[in-house]
Design a protein around this motif. Structure first.
Motif, short mmCIF file in Angstrom:
data_model
loop_
_atom_site.label_atom_id
_atom_site.label_comp_id
_atom_site.label_asym_id
_atom_site.label_seq_id
_atom_site.Cartn_x
_atom_site.Cartn_y
_atom_site.Cartn_z
N ASP A 145 0.85 -1.19 0.00
CA ASP A 145 0.00 0.00 0.00
C ASP A 145 0.89 1.24 0.00
N TRP B 214 -6.52 13.67 1.13
CA TRP B 214 -5.63 12.62 0.68
C TRP B 214 -4.16 13.04 0.83
N THR C 13 -1.36 0.81 -6.55
CA THR C 13 -1.49 1.53 -7.82
C THR C 13 -0.46 0.99 -8.80
N VAL D 116 -6.02 3.97 1.38
CA VAL D 116 -7.29 3.77 0.66
C VAL D 116 -7.46 2.29 0.30
N LEU D 117 -6.42 1.67 -0.25
CA LEU D 117 -6.52 0.27 -0.63
C LEU D 117 -6.72 -0.63 0.59
N SER E 297 -11.77 -2.51 -6.31
CA SER E 297 -11.31 -1.58 -7.36
C SER E 297 -12.45 -0.77 -7.94
N GLU F 259 -15.20 5.25 -3.55
CA GLU F 259 -14.14 5.97 -2.85
C GLU F 259 -12.85 5.99 -3.66
N LEU F 260 -12.58 4.92 -4.40
CA LEU F 260 -11.41 4.90 -5.28
C LEU F 260 -11.66 5.68 -6.56
N GLN G 46 -5.37 6.82 -8.77
CA GLN G 46 -4.95 5.59 -8.09
C GLN G 46 -5.68 4.41 -8.70
N ARG G 47 -4.90 3.44 -9.22
CA ARG G 47 -5.48 2.26 -9.87
C ARG G 47 -4.79 1.01 -9.34
#
Length: 720
Positions: free
Chosen positions: A172, A186, A231, A249-250, A275, A279-280, A286-287
């Motif tokens: 992460d 963020w 990401t 986040v993840l 994914s 929220e993502l 961010q991917r």
């Protein structure tokens, strides 16, 4: 003997003896759980908040470690000695190497299943030959200058040395950095590129990604097992402020989903669901990535089977007449509205015992972040043992939840005062510091850098530099919110009030999200007409089918999409399909104005409904009328569908819609809600109950949501 062979022979013997199949299925499940509990498992969790240097401090990495630890202990059967945590000063290079050698055991003593997690900063290290390699930044206690780092290739080499292929690695962090590091709610988890020690290269020779000459970024081959990264190498990764805590986040989205998911879930399904979370989607930079997709389609998360479905939390400690619980399974969007008075029901591991005696519900009395204090709902009850999982039975929700508007750093002091005073004149919203609290949106000015970056996203018209606009919490532009140059701050607030009302209406509806805790069995599928159903995005309580395409679903604007709703339960449901578009505004999709709102959207038991209308050749499916691009007629960007349903007819909200459509002269879908706060208030009144005197609370500012009577599901996708 292999487990499968053993079970097959056991079933044959049982059948010959006349043993009921249901009893055998239960015993087989218990046998599988026992095998998972007895298999040797080990975990190494690394989290670093404290880094030297300005702009390097993080706030959520230690929380990431706690999120993973609680999940592994209470959902995947790890014992406390099997989990080693290295945080801040202990997360040095020598500390990590020792952990691999002594705790994880190296090649000869490795457990069957291993989980390795890292949360902290990543970085590109620049060599003299314009080759950049990614690295994980470690604690600074081993170096007097600079930040010590372990090249990712070296870290992967440590993983390869473990004696098991049942290895899950989660990183992460990001590696690419762009200024600013802090973006509203963020905080980026990457530092600017630095020189490799001894390379003779200067960091100033590579001031940013995209320097000339273009560097060659060398990404190492992934380790064995499964690798989940926050990401891609070239994109950004961040941590965020959540209700009462900071976390990656993840990590937060993944662990929360694994609390509420089902034992049948494959890792690829879990990754796809995470994914695709809204929220993502609000932070498009961010991917997350997954290496080992084919394996992930076959195995459960962490190579371990879960024991229960739909868990909201777990009992951590009992002291006197109170217990402390961990609420890891509550949906993030619902957590902000969760109030004292919520009822949690213990879940017994023994099916026969659970059927024989109904456990005493626990009443939530206070909450800080994911930690809550609970009491027994009746004085005759008794607390279950520590480690007992819990599920929501009745949710207490604030009925005066406010919109929190964060003020951007590019605003001046006088501007902030003017905006704060203007917003204070509305009882339903207030300003907040985005560096201290979770906010719902940001209000700031368009800078030249923003104008250039957003214009690259093919906006329909150029943005006006220095104009006021709204942004999502990660500083993604809220479409069509930009005002004229020279607009006064207070005037900008008045102009944006209708948009802010839509944001709050959607926020309040999301506090009812309860896919995991509701027994109302609805499955929804969104698919393009030209794609097979297996390529569809889904929102459901129990997703078990493995998707072919992973990640946020992307559809072309104007594509003929269809939404299929299937009620697998025994009760008819009445509800609405709503949409929030990339501008943040809330639209009604069904029922439709062209039907004059004579009947609510009714999803009959054991029946299917399709939106919009399919050709008559589809025959047996009940359909609703509408244009083929109903679900893709909005601007490009993040789109969310909400399915809100109840076992009770929603007559008052339906009448309000009829009056709204008549006043606006709207005859076709989608219908932009006029007065969204007033209408959602009426709907929330119908979805919930007011009085809860039996729980010792008659608070008029609370609603109680019964998951057995109401269901709200969410699905997000991107229009391109």
């Amino acid at each position: 003997m292999e487990r499968r062979s053993f079970l097959q022979k056991l079933l044959l013997v049982a059948a010959s003896l006349g043993v009921p199949p249901g009893w055998m299925a239960w015993q087989s499940e218990r046998y599988g759980q026992a095998l998972a509990a007895n298999s040797r498992k080990l975990a190494l969790l690394i989290g670093i908040n404290r880094y030297p240097g300005e702009g390097s401090l993080l706030q959520g990495c230690l929380m990431d470690v706690e999120l993973q630890r609680e999940l592994l202990l209470h959902r995947f059967g790890f014992a406390p000695p099997e989990i080693l945590t290295l945080t801040d000063g202990a997360a040095t290079l020598s500390g990590i190497q020792s952990a691999f050698a002594e705790h994880l055991g190296g090649q000869s003593r490795t457990a069957e299943t291993v989980v390795v997690h890292f949360s902290g900063h990543g970085q590109w290290l620049a060599g003299s030959d314009h080759r950049w390699q990614p690295a994980l930044l470690l604690s600074g206690s081993e170096a007097s200058t600079g930040m010590p780092a372990i090249p990712l290739e070296h870290f992967f080499h440590l993983l390869e040395g473990l004696g098991t292929a049942q290895l899950t690695t989660l990183l992460d962090c990001g590696f690419t950095h762009t200024a600013p590091s802090v973006r509203g709610n963020w905080q980026l988890r990457a530092r600017p590129v630095a020189a490799v020690k001894g390379s003779g290269s200067s960091p100033s020779a590579h001031p940013s990604i995209g320097s000339v000459p273009e560097p060659q970024r060398v990404w190492p081959a992934p380790p064995k097992g499964l690798l989940i990264t926050a990401t891609t190498p070239q994109d950004l990764a961040a941590e965020a402020s959540w209700p009462g805590f900071y976390a990656g986040v993840l990590t937060y989205l993944l662990t929360q989903y694994l609390w509420e998911t089902t034992p049948a879930t494959r890792l690829a399904v879990a990754f796809n669901q995470v994914s695709s979370r809204r929220e993502l989607g609000m932070f498009a930079c961010q991917r997350p990535t997954l290496e080992g997709k084919e394996t992930a389609r076959r195995i459960p998360p962490y190579f371990l089977n879960l024991t229960q479905s739909g868990v909201s939390g777990v009992i951590q400690d009992v002291k006197g007449n109170r217990a402390q619980v961990w609420l890891g399974g509550i949906p993030p969007a619902a957590l902000c509205g969760l109030q004292p008075g919520t009822l949690l029901t213990p879940i017994s591991a023994d099916v026969s015992q659970e059927a024989a005696k109904t456990p005493t519900p626990l009443v939530l009395r206070s909450r800080s972040g994911l930690l809550a204090q609970v009491q027994l709902s009746t004085p005759e009850g008794q607390f279950p043992p520590v480690g007992t999982p819990l599920r929501e039975n009745l949710r207490a929700i604030s009925n005066n939840l406010k919109l929190l508007v964060g003020l951007e750093d590019n605003l001046g002091r006088i501007e902030k005062v003017d905006i704060t005073n203007a917003i204070a004149s509305f009882s339903w919203m207030e300003t907040a510091n985005p560096h201290e609290r979770q906010v719902d949106c940001l209000l700031g000015r368009i800078t030249p850098e923003m104008a250039a970056a957003f214009q690259a996203d093919t906006l329909p018209k150029p943005l006006q530099v220095n104009s006021y606009s709204l942004f999502w919490p990660g500083r993604e532009l809220l479409l069509d919110s930009c005002g004229p140059v020279g607009e006064a701050a207070a005037v900008a607030v008045q102009r944006l009030v209708p948009r802010l009302a839509h944001l709050l209406a959607a926020k309040r509806l999301r506090t009812t999200l309860n896919a995991a805790s509701s027994p109302l069995a609805v499955v929804a599928e969104l698919a393009s007409k030209d794609k097979a159903p297996s390529l569809a995005a889904r929102f459901t309580q129990a997703v078990t089918s493995t998707p072919v395409e992973l990640g946020m679903q992307r559809f072309m604007r104007g594509d003929p999409l269809r939404l299929t709703l299937r009620n697998n339960g025994e009760q008819d449901l009445f509800g609405y399909v709503l949409m929030t578009d990339p501008t943040g505004q809330l639209h009604l999709l069904a029922p439709m104005p062209q039907d004059n709102f004579t009947l609510p959207l009714r999803l009959e038991a054991q029946n299917t409904l399709v939106l919009p209308r399919l050709p008559e050749t589809e025959g047996e499916l009940r359909t609703t009328p509408g244009s083929s691009d109903l679900l893709t007629c909005n601007p490009q960007g993040l789109t969310e569908l909400l399915f809100v349903a109840s076992t009770r007819p929603l007559q008052a909200s339906l009448e309000a819609l009829k009056s709204m459509a008549r006043k606006l002269g709207v005859t076709r879908s989608p219908m932009l809600l006029n007065g969204p706060l007033e209408w959602t208030h009426i709907l929330m009144e119908e979805l919930t109950t007011r009085a809860a005197e039996s729980l010792g609370s008659g608070d008029p500012d609370l609603w109680w949501l019964d998951p057995a009577q109401s269901l709200t599901l969410s699905l997000t996708y991107t229009l391109v």
